[in-house]
Write a protein that holds these residues in place. Sequence first.
Motif, PDB file in Angstrom:
ATOM      1  N   THR A   8      17.022  48.139  28.160  1.00  0.00           N
ATOM      2  CA  THR A   8      15.892  47.993  29.086  1.00  0.00           C
ATOM      3  C   THR A   8      14.744  47.282  28.378  1.00  0.00           C
ATOM      4  O   THR A   8      14.365  47.650  27.270  1.00  0.00           O
ATOM      5  N   LYS A  32      18.268  46.889  42.742  1.00  0.00           N
ATOM      6  CA  LYS A  32      16.840  46.604  42.860  1.00  0.00           C
ATOM      7  C   LYS A  32      16.172  47.904  43.259  1.00  0.00           C
ATOM      8  O   LYS A  32      16.310  48.376  44.386  1.00  0.00           O
ATOM      9  N   THR A  33      15.488  48.505  42.310  1.00  0.00           N
ATOM     10  CA  THR A  33      14.812  49.763  42.576  1.00  0.00           C
ATOM     11  C   THR A  33      13.429  49.701  41.932  1.00  0.00           C
ATOM     12  O   THR A  33      12.904  48.602  41.714  1.00  0.00           O
ATOM     13  N   ASN A  35      10.581  51.586  38.924  1.00  0.00           N
ATOM     14  CA  ASN A  35      10.396  52.461  37.770  1.00  0.00           C
ATOM     15  C   ASN A  35      10.030  53.844  38.324  1.00  0.00           C
ATOM     16  O   ASN A  35       8.988  54.013  38.945  1.00  0.00           O
ATOM     17  N   THR A  41       6.109  49.418  40.234  1.00  0.00           N
ATOM     18  CA  THR A  41       6.775  48.396  39.421  1.00  0.00           C
ATOM     19  C   THR A  41       8.263  48.379  39.737  1.00  0.00           C
ATOM     20  O   THR A  41       8.887  49.434  39.847  1.00  0.00           O
ATOM     21  N   TYR A  42       8.816  47.195  39.891  1.00  0.00           N
ATOM     22  CA  TYR A  42      10.262  47.086  40.087  1.00  0.00           C
ATOM     23  C   TYR A  42      11.021  47.576  38.856  1.00  0.00           C
ATOM     24  O   TYR A  42      10.496  47.594  37.731  1.00  0.00           O
ATOM     25  N   HIS A  43      12.281  47.922  39.069  1.00  0.00           N
ATOM     26  CA  HIS A  43      13.242  48.082  37.983  1.00  0.00           C
ATOM     27  C   HIS A  43      14.488  47.316  38.417  1.00  0.00           C
ATOM     28  O   HIS A  43      15.187  47.726  39.350  1.00  0.00           O
ATOM     29  N   TYR A  45      18.211  45.749  37.598  1.00  0.00           N
ATOM     30  CA  TYR A  45      19.400  45.949  36.768  1.00  0.00           C
ATOM     31  C   TYR A  45      20.321  44.747  36.943  1.00  0.00           C
ATOM     32  O   TYR A  45      20.745  44.462  38.077  1.00  0.00           O
ATOM     33  N   THR A  58      18.351  45.712  31.926  1.00  0.00           N
ATOM     34  CA  THR A  58      17.387  46.085  32.958  1.00  0.00           C
ATOM     35  C   THR A  58      15.971  45.689  32.533  1.00  0.00           C
ATOM     36  O   THR A  58      15.686  45.550  31.341  1.00  0.00           O
ATOM     37  N   PHE A  60      11.592  46.145  33.465  1.00  0.00           N
ATOM     38  CA  PHE A  60      10.368  46.518  34.156  1.00  0.00           C
ATOM     39  C   PHE A  60       9.492  45.265  34.167  1.00  0.00           C
ATOM     40  O   PHE A  60       8.956  44.879  33.117  1.00  0.00           O
ATOM     41  N   HIS A 215      12.349  47.750  25.561  1.00  0.00           N
ATOM     42  CA  HIS A 215      11.703  49.057  25.677  1.00  0.00           C
ATOM     43  C   HIS A 215      12.570  50.154  25.061  1.00  0.00           C
ATOM     44  O   HIS A 215      12.082  51.003  24.329  1.00  0.00           O
ATOM     45  N   ARG A 248      18.391  59.750  36.729  1.00  0.00           N
ATOM     46  CA  ARG A 248      18.011  58.378  37.060  1.00  0.00           C
ATOM     47  C   ARG A 248      18.838  57.831  38.226  1.00  0.00           C
ATOM     48  O   ARG A 248      18.958  56.625  38.396  1.00  0.00           O
TER      49      ARG A 248
END
Length: 312
Positions: A8, A32-33, A35, A41-43, A45, A58, A60, A215, A248
């Motif tokens: 990530t 597409k999810t 954080n 904020t998008y997360h 993958y 992935t 942020f 990260h 998660r």
Amino acid sequence: MSGIHHVTAIAGNALRNLDFYTRTLGLRLVKKTVNFDDPGTYHFYYGDEAGRPGTILTFFPWEHAAAGRGGVGQTHQTAFRVPARSIGYWTHRFIENGVTYEPLEKRFGETVLAFTDPDGMSLALVGVPGAENEAGWSDGEVPAEHAIRGFHGVTLLLDSAAKTGAILTDVFGFKETGREGSTIRYQASDAAGGIVDIYEAKGFLPGRLGRGSVHHIAFRAADDVEEAEMARKLVRDHGMHPTEQKDRNYFRSIYFREPGGVLFEIATDIPGFAVDEPLASLGQELKLPAFLEPHRKEIENVLPAVGKAKAA
């Protein structure tokens, strides 16, 4: 089962990140999810067709994040595997797409094409003989025969390798397989995500997290039982203090900061990314965990518009 589950990282502009990884690199947007700890904020993958462990990068995307600085206590480089014969294709593709890349080099006998993404993240493609026999996903941007086959591995920049290496071998199932200069190679398998290199760089400046930085690195656990056993080993034998398990949605995770300063995660292989949408349409719609679903409208209003990913 051993190896890297996902990596990530932190990006800047969300649309630019999406374009680079799905179009320039030809990865699939598998989810597409947001954080979960910062739902404004998008997360994103990215991975292979199904988002299998060992293929998932992935991000942020924080639009106004300051640039990170590479240094000790950070992931120095994230490497993907491609068929050995595809390195020439990728060199030409980088030229055509204006991607910043380095001259070809050899590491541990393998051909490496290092490059950076638009946020300055250090990446590489490693030519792996026989990788052409592994499944490769293509949506037409990159021909299937040249497609990325998941991670080759990561390189950590640390003051000292000993304590981190002990965790890799004792807890995560890696073995030391070679040394080249200041770099020590640990390998769990020949499959995707099977390598961690530690570059010992005592005295270097510490890194600073930001745009273009990794990260955290997540390692695989088959299920909750295996994850709990890993946590016990970390506490009992290595003096680490992993967090409680966090759900998660697509895996369950614990986190700890390894002795060199890099944030490590252990993530379960189950349940996977098809738990809330069909495999054929992964990444097409914004997916939220149940506890955020009542706030969908507000969340969608603050997220930058990126539209739908290109159809699979």
